[in-house]
Design an enzyme around this catalytic site. Structure first.
Site: not given
Length: 432
Positions: A150, A400, A403
């Site tokens: 990702s 998160d 990211h």
């Protein structure tokens, strides 16, 4: 008949003679003033609006040789610090439609905007702002493929948003859960940009809710989901790391090599560092074997490990609460982050040696580990979901801290990526 002033001409003559000497005297005083009392760096209030600088698709393209001289020394873009930049990003959360929802921090209601106004400043040189026209010209008629986990997708979406300020891409292919395989086309330059989901680069079976709670990796075979398209790629950006931290069983030569965190299985615990090395070595060797020295050369970028910034539990509101970068010396690159980066750098350098013997293959590491380590403020945190505190404060909310917000620090990766490509243009690959 008027009365003449005998001193008028003398006064003007004296003024003309003294004026240059006065300016010469004031100049060093002014320089000393700015040396000892530079203009202070100001903090941005939270209410500062986002300034977007965009490029018109009809604008003339900047020359490749901009600010570039033959005698310029090579630049280490990875050694530097974050400084304030009042210009802001080239795009925002609504100017491109390719941002994964979980990284669209602006539209998800993140209240502070200061994280958008920092710029990476290398210690020995200048890092130019991203030039979308230049990038598109450098990859004219080519296919750029992002392959990995990702983080590869995060970097890809940043690049698409940056390029969209100059030229609109068309989505021409999508497949897989969560759009893990996608391809865009820029008609203006006949450029294709794609993403291939392959979190290990080598062949793997990902764990699932209905199957074993561990991944399976076959370390001596690349993942053919992207490998079979290699002949159609001109530039590959590889990015892996975080998935190697998960429980897994490793295979080599059709037998079990060992495992990482596999209680209840009769396998030898070998950790994941050597496995990461083997996976990257298999990948780079396969690219060299298939594309090196055959007259159809290829360029490869390996983006190094990107540190996470969890300061607490992943489901606590303040898991990554910082709103400013770390200062120089405040945070050291060490532990797992340093070890993962070291392995990737070593494998890139080793593959370079092999590739140089064949020609037709260029390889560089995009060493983002340290510069991203210093940006704990750039993650979505709880704003991976829209307005997570809209109905009052919540004690538990998923965060998160891995990211990166778009726009955000990850845009710098693509600025350096472009500079590596400019360097390649000045030193074309050798073909056999």
């Amino acid at each position: 008949m008027g009365i003449t002033n005998p001193f008028k001409d003398q006064s003007l003559s004296l003024t003309k003679r003294l004026l240059p000497w006065t300016l010469y005297a004031l100049l060093p005083i002014a320089l000393l003033r700015f040396y000892f009392y530079p203009v202070p760096d100001t903090e941005l209030p939270h209410s500062t609006p986002i300034t977007i600088t965009s490029y018109s698709s009809s604008a003339s393209s900047p020359p490749f040789s901009e600010n570039k001289k033959a005698y310029d020394p090579p630049c280490d873009y990875f050694d530097g610090k974050w400084i304030r930049d009042m210009r802001g990003p080239l795009y925002n959360g609504t100017t491109c439609g390719t941002i994964k929802e979980g990284q669209n921090c602006i539209t998800h209601g993140r209240p502070d905007s200061g994280y958008l106004y920092w710029r990476w400043k290398p210690s020995q040189c200048r890092l130019p702002r991203f030039e979308p026209h230049t990038f598109l010209q450098l990859v004219n008629n080519k296919h750029v493929a992002f392959v990995g986990d990702s983080m590869a997708r995060n970097q890809l979406e940043s690049l698409l948003c940056l390029l969209s300020t100059a030229s609109t891409p068309n989505l021409v292919y999508r497949n897989g859960e969560d759009n893990k395989f996608r391809k865009w086309h820029f008609p203006s330059h006949n450029v294709s940009v794609s993403v291939y989901w392959s979190p290990f680069l080598v062949q793997g079976v990902e764990k699932s809710n209905s199957g074993p709670n561990h991944n399976k990796l076959y370390l001596d075979h690349i993942d053919e989901r992207w490998g079979r398209d290699m002949d159609q790629m001109d530039l590959i950006v590889l990015s892996i790391g975080h998935w190697f931290l998960h429980p897994a069983v490793y295979y080599e030569n059709d037998s079990v090599l060992g495992c990482h965190y596999c209680p209840g299985l009769n396998h030898t615990e070998i950790g994941f560092y050597d496995v990461l090395r083997k996976a990257l070595r298999t990948t780079l060797s396969s690219i060299i074997d298939r594309r090196g020295g055959k007259g159809n050369g290829i360029d490869v970028i390996v983006t190094t490990f990107s540190p996470a910034h969890f300061e607490g539990e992943w489901d606590k509101a303040g898991a990554c609460p910082k709103t400013k970068p770390y200062r120089n010396g405040e945070k050291q690159l060490e532990g797992m982050d340093a070890d993962m980066r070291k392995i990737e750098i070593e494998e890139v350098e080793d593959a370079k040696t092999k590739a140089n013997e064949l020609g037709g293959f260029r390889l560089e590491a995009l060493d983002v580990t340290r510069l991203t380590l210093l940006r704990p403020d750039g993650h979505p945190g709880p704003y991976m979901y829209p307005f997570p505190f809209a109905n009052g404060h919540k004690e538990r909310v998923q965060n998160d801290c891995v990211h990166w917000c778009l726009p955000g620090p990850i845009d710098t990766w693509n600025e350096i990526f472009l500079e590596l490509m400019k360097k390649w243009r000045e030193h074309p690959r050798t073909e056999e």
